[in-house]
Design a protein around this motif. Structure first.
Motif, short mmCIF file in Angstrom:
data_model
loop_
_atom_site.label_atom_id
_atom_site.label_comp_id
_atom_site.label_asym_id
_atom_site.label_seq_id
_atom_site.Cartn_x
_atom_site.Cartn_y
_atom_site.Cartn_z
N ILE A 41 0.84 -1.20 0.00
CA ILE A 41 0.00 0.00 0.00
C ILE A 41 0.87 1.25 0.00
O ILE A 41 0.56 2.26 -0.65
CB ILE A 41 -0.95 -0.02 1.21
CG1 ILE A 41 -2.02 -1.12 0.99
CG2 ILE A 41 -1.60 1.34 1.42
CD1 ILE A 41 -2.82 -1.44 2.23
N GLY A 42 1.99 1.21 0.70
CA GLY A 42 2.91 2.34 0.68
C GLY A 42 3.48 2.60 -0.70
O GLY A 42 3.73 3.74 -1.08
N ILE A 43 3.66 1.53 -1.49
CA ILE A 43 4.18 1.67 -2.86
C ILE A 43 3.06 2.05 -3.82
O ILE A 43 3.23 2.91 -4.69
CB ILE A 43 4.83 0.34 -3.31
CG1 ILE A 43 6.02 0.00 -2.43
CG2 ILE A 43 5.24 0.42 -4.78
CD1 ILE A 43 6.53 -1.42 -2.61
N ALA A 44 1.91 1.41 -3.67
CA ALA A 44 0.76 1.63 -4.58
C ALA A 44 -0.49 1.85 -3.75
O ALA A 44 -1.24 0.90 -3.48
CB ALA A 44 0.59 0.43 -5.51
N PRO A 45 -0.73 3.08 -3.32
CA PRO A 45 -1.87 3.35 -2.42
C PRO A 45 -3.23 2.99 -3.01
O PRO A 45 -4.19 2.83 -2.26
CB PRO A 45 -1.77 4.86 -2.16
CG PRO A 45 -0.35 5.20 -2.46
CD PRO A 45 0.08 4.28 -3.56
#
Length: 661
Positions: A525-529
């Protein structure tokens, strides 16, 4: 829980006496145009037994691909196209066709491809052999159409057969034929080749006697070609270049482009084709951009794309001459091509093109064939980059027809009759046999994803995409340990891939390491919210851990990202129910039921929540709907007999996985 797809000449007669000028670029060497003498009836002498060539070409074209009939569905796009696609699995239906017409699934608009796959599913169920057989038959039909086209142009069935067979059995064709997801390739080529025949004036019997000369005086079949092009583009937008290819044929072999002043008229007469091509290109770009499939310039700079556009045709030419090291996924070099490689390749293309142009008066077929090859490749050389590959075997399917036309057209003028032709015939037969053997071997490599990706890694070396695809296939087989090792290697090669973290999370959760799974989901999620999978799987893990509020928040994000995804709403309902937010849970289950009319479980749970809120009539109606959809639904049946005790029948905190985006 869900998994992420891995980073997913002429045969025209001598000019008539009344003609004011010969065809552009024509020459005389013994006989007109190609050196292929013709009899008084207009048929080349070699085509008297042409009907016998057609079944021979078809049979020889399909034989090397027979191993593909035993192949499985791949976890490399076949899931999205067939096995995990409920619209396709349900077979051909009005509802399915309506979906296909409006769907941009996979970043493409290709309703006829979807319809053909639905038809196969209705005929064969989920038996992959039936899908493979359709691909094989379509490829055989395409080989016959290539044979017919070349024979009509060069006036020699043996020469046309040799060219068509060499094209059909070349190992570069394996990817298009053996990969079920590339149904779009062979199907679009079928309609595209028929469009070319329609343009040059196919008549009844032409395919039975493919050496019949082209009638240059006949008006081009614009209407027929337009209809067939539309069908081709509804399978795959590869032939957006067809109007340009037809202009090339207008020059040779049709002889309609004798001087520059002819060009405007020839361009204008093709107006329906230009419109169709422009519309298709616009739809394709919109679909791919909407799916996030087009690489951004900050990830793949324009200079790198231009270099690849110059290098790719030369690589395809090299693989055509020496087909070794073929792979399903060929990535860009990690350090880039560099300006020197791009300039060198561009210079080579200019030199070859100039040589063909300067020699067009002697060998017009080479100029047309080479230009066909380059023009047909334009949509896939990577200026608008889709996917991670720098080249792909499937991209040569139609462009290579230009090479066949060029060489077959030059053959009568270059090789004198007698011993030389007998010798070249023997060499051609030997070459076709060798190519067929290589194609057979290549087909064996497509029997399953593990075999395919292991071969790809052996051929390409450092290849995160192939390694990730192999890990996904092993994950499906239950080989979790090796899959985890491969995914960790992928992250070492290319950190920051959200989909890899999601799959590692699924593997860790499957093996009881829920905390590590949650950590992977949060990293993703931090990479692809906006990753639906990451939010959905995080919610499922938190729900299993007993953190209903955290799960509800995660599923709320999933429904925000994909408001039309029924499973996301179902999962949100489950989490809201677990934390006691009954009105929110009821709304979520109702939404899931509306988006998925065949979901009995969503209706059952909506009824449970409704009865808990004191809405007994609504609950009974929901349970009755659930039984209508699934007569054996035990929960709904029990709830109808004991509405007040229905809440106790709800399963624990079970969440559903979201399908790959």
């Amino acid at each position: 829980m869900a998994r992420r797809r891995s980073p997913s000449p002429t045969g025209s007669p001598a000019p008539r006496a009344a003609a004011s000028h010969p065809p552009a670029g024509s020459h005389r060497r013994g006989t007109a145009g190609t050196g292929s003498g013709r009899t008084a009836d207009g048929l080349a002498p070699a085509t008297a037994n042409a009907p016998w060539w057609t079944p021979a070409v078809f049979l020889l074209a399909v034989l090397p691909f027979l191993p593909a009939l035993g192949g499985a569905f791949l976890t490399f796009d076949d899931d999205v196209y067939v096995t995990a696609n409920p619209m396709v699995r349900d077979g051909l239906s009005a509802r399915g066709l309506a979906w296909a017409l409006r769907s941009f699934e996979t970043g493409n608009w290709h309703p006829l491809t979807w319809a053909s796959l639905m038809l196969d599913a209705g005929l064969h169920g989920l038996a992959p052999g039936g899908f493979h057989l359709t691909n094989l038959l379509l490829h055989g039909a395409n080989a016959v159409l290539v044979f017919a086209l070349v024979a009509r142009i060069v006036g020699s069935a043996p020469v046309a057969a040799a060219g068509a067979i060499a094209w059909a059995v070349h190992p570069l064709r394996v990817e298009s034929v053996a990969w079920i997801s590339e149904r779009k390739d062979v199907l679009s080529a079928l309609f595209g080749l028929l469009a070319i025949h329609a343009w040059i004036g196919s008549r009844p019997g032409d395919l039975a006697h493919p050496g019949r000369p082209i009638d240059r005086a006949r008006a081009p079949g614009t209407a027929g070609a337009a209809v067939l092009l539309a069908l081709s583009l509804a399978c795959k937008p590869m032939l957006v270049t067809l109007p340009v290819l037809l202009l090339l044929l207008d020059g040779w072999p049709l002889g309609r482009l004798a001087k520059a002043s002819d060009l405007p008229r020839l361009v204008v007469e093709k107006w329906p084709l230009w419109i169709l091509s422009a519309l298709s290109a616009g739809i394709a770009i919109a679909a791919q951009r909407g799916a996030g499939a087009i690489a951004r310039l900050d990830r793949l700079p324009l200079g790198e794309r231009l270099a690849n556009a110059a290098i790719a045709p030369l690589r395809y030419l090299g693989l055509t001459a020496w087909p070794t090291g073929l792979a399903a996924v060929v990535p860009f070099p990690e350090s880039g091509w560099g300006p020197a490689a791009g300039v060198a390749a561009g210079t080579a293309l200019v030199v070859v093109t100039a040589a063909c142009w300067w020699g067009r008066s002697l060998l017009p077929s080479l100029a047309t064939g080479w230009a066909w090859f380059l023009v047909a490749l334009l949509p896939v050389v990577g200026i608008v980059q889709v996917g991670v590959q720098s080249i792909a075997d499937r991209y040569t399917y139609l462009p290579s027809v230009g090479l066949v036309l060029g060489l077959a057209g030059a053959y009568p003028a270059v090789v004198p009759e007698g011993t030389a032709r007998r010798a070249t015939a023997g060499l051609a037969a030997a070459a076709c046999l060798a190519l067929a053997g290589l194609a057979w071997r290549q087909s064996l490599g497509w029997r399953d994803t593990v075999t395919l990706m292991e071969r790809t890694l052996a051929a390409t070396g450092r290849n995160p995409f192939a390694r990730s695809s192999l890990a996904l296939a092993l994950m499906d087989r239950g080989d979790d340990r090796r899959a985890i090792e491969l995914y960790e290697q992928v992250l070492e090669e290319r950190p920051g891939l959200a989909g890899v973290h999601v799959n590692l999370g699924i593997l860790e959760a499957r093996n009881g390491a829920r905390d590590r799974a949650i950590a992977h989901y949060r990293t993703a999620i931090g990479i692809a919210p906006e990753s639906l999978e990451a939010w959905n799987d995080l919610g499922a893990a938190l729900l299993e851990q007993g953190d209903a509020p955290g799960a509800a928040d995660a599923f709320s994000n999933a429904t925000r990202i994909a408001p039309s995804q029924p499973d996301a709403w179902f999962n949100r309902g489950s989490a809201e129910l677990a934390r006691g937010a009954l009105p929110v849970a009821l709304d979520a289950f109702r939404k899931a039921a509306t988006l998925a009319p065949g979901d009995a479980e969503a209706r059952y749970r909506a009824g449970v929540v409704a009865v808990a809120l004191g809405r007994r009539d609504e609950a009974v109606a929901a349970w009755q709907d659930a039984l209508r959809i699934a007569p054996d639904h035990a929960g709904a049946r029990s709830a109808l007999s004991d509405p007040e005790g229905a809440a106790a029948l709800v399963p624990g905190s079970a969440a559903r996985g979201a399908p790959p985006p």
